[in-house]
Design an enzyme around this catalytic site. Structure first.
Site, short mmCIF file in Angstrom:
data_model
loop_
_atom_site.label_atom_id
_atom_site.label_comp_id
_atom_site.label_asym_id
_atom_site.label_seq_id
_atom_site.Cartn_x
_atom_site.Cartn_y
_atom_site.Cartn_z
N ARG A 95 -9.26 -14.74 42.97
CA ARG A 95 -8.75 -15.83 43.14
C ARG A 95 -7.38 -15.44 43.63
NH1 ARG A 95 -9.91 -20.34 39.61
NH2 ARG A 95 -8.46 -21.69 41.04
N ASP A 241 0.70 -21.24 37.91
CA ASP A 241 -0.39 -19.96 38.32
C ASP A 241 0.36 -18.99 38.97
OD1 ASP A 241 -3.40 -20.84 38.13
OD2 ASP A 241 -2.10 -22.55 37.93
#
Length: 354
Positions: A95, A241
């Site tokens: 990711r 994030d």
């Protein structure tokens, strides 16, 4: 609700020589754990969103690195340090936006480099991965307490995506603040955006809050601004994030819209994230890589296509957006709180850090 001993949900746990991940794709209908016995399966689980949420991804990556080292010892013996590099790279690519992933892997690599090459590294690597996990649990509690103290009694709060135990190693980031504030009697009402296209708000956040006995009202993402206009919300509380060095915040797609609506309607915006989410090497939000996922996630819902079957119909599916620091009222971390965040305020969090 006792937030100090909160353990309602575990997104991941180590047992029987493997990493067990609660498969979040199946919630709330099924509670099923997936066992990852090697680094490649951990990386695939991260990519496939079996586990998600930046802190939880970082914790999972730590365990993945421990598995990589153990496998490299079995295969290469004293050459295990070089042998685990490929698995680490696979984990790193799983990711791109969640900075906790890279942070955890760099920490595990640095730790591995200090170990003797002629001894089995598995026990030491596992202990370091478990330390990352335990530190996240402790950080969640500190952030929950700090953030809750900013909320006036009787407040309504809105959250976006899922930032609870499913997204972390412990109580949660933004949801940890909400849980703590609820337990303190500061929060009167909780609202949660459904968070398309993966519906983390309706599937995951509502599931977590219901398990804790905390009432929650779900709303379509597009209804957030209208809700704020009614005066029922005093705080929008979200996770992150990645946070750039200047305080710009990358978070789940739709956060930027929440921030704009909050500023328009006098609602304060709180971002809750551990310092491992802050990327001092990224000067501003423009440099944050934004992951784009398969168009089918937008074109389908519940396994059924909801858009016309036509080559003329496509989809744009960025997973994150960037909220400029000037729209953020406060960033809450385990090291302290930054009001009206900017580069100087972010840098002060790291003063004296080893």
């Amino acid at each position: 609700m006792n937030t100090a001993s909160h353990d309602t949900v575990r997104a991941l746990e180590w047992r029987d020589e493997g990493l067990y991940l609660l498969d979040q794709r199946l919630l709330p209908d099924q509670e099923q754990y997936l066992c990852c016995a090697d680094a490649a399966s951990v990386a695939q689980a991260i990519t496939d969103m079996v586990v998600r949420g930046a802190p939880a991804i970082g914790v999972a990556a730590g365990y993945g690195a421990a598995l990589a080292g153990a496998a490299a010892w079995r295969t290469h013996g004293s050459g295990w340090q070089a042998g685990m590099a490929e698995d680490i790279d696979t984990l790193r690519r799983s990711r791109p936006t969640a900075v906790n992933l890279g942070w955890a892997l760099r920490r595990m690599e640095a730790f591995a480099a200090r170990l003797p090459e002629d001894q089995d590294p598995a026990p030491a690597l596992l202990a370091e991965a478990q330390a990352i996990h335990e530190e996240d649990v402790a950080a969640n509690r500190r952030m929950g307490r700090s953030g809750a103290g900013l909320i006036q009694p009787g407040s309504g709060v809105l959250t976006h995506c899922n930032t609870g135990s499913l997204a972390t190693g412990g109580l949660g980031t933004a949801l940890g603040v909400i849980r703590t504030a609820w337990a303190d009697g500061r929060v009167e009402r909780v609202f949660a955006d459904e968070t398309r296209p993966w519906l983390q708000g309706s599937r995951l956040t509502a599931w977590e809050l219901a398990a804790d006995g905390i009432p929650v009202d779900l709303l379509a993402d597009g209804a957030a601004a209208a809700l704020m206009r009614t005066g029922q919300v005093q705080w929008a509380i979200v996770g992150a994030d990645r946070i750039a060095a200047n305080g710009d915040v990358a978070n789940k797609i739709g956060t930027y819209a929440v921030a704009l609506a909050a500023r328009q309607h006098g609602v304060r915006l709180m971002v809750v994230a551990p310092t491992s989410t802050i990327d001092l090497a990224t000067p501003a939000g423009e440099q944050i890589p934004i992951e784009t996922r398969d168009a089918r996630e937008v074109l389908y819902a519940g396994g059924r296509r909801i858009a016309p079957e036509s080559e003329a119909v496509g989809a744009w599916n960025p997973v994150f957006d960037v909220t400029p620091a000037e729209l953020v009222d406060v960033i809450v971390t385990e090291r302290g709180v930054v009001h009206q965040p900017d580069a100087d305020g972010i840098a002060r969090l790291f003063e004296g850090a080893g």
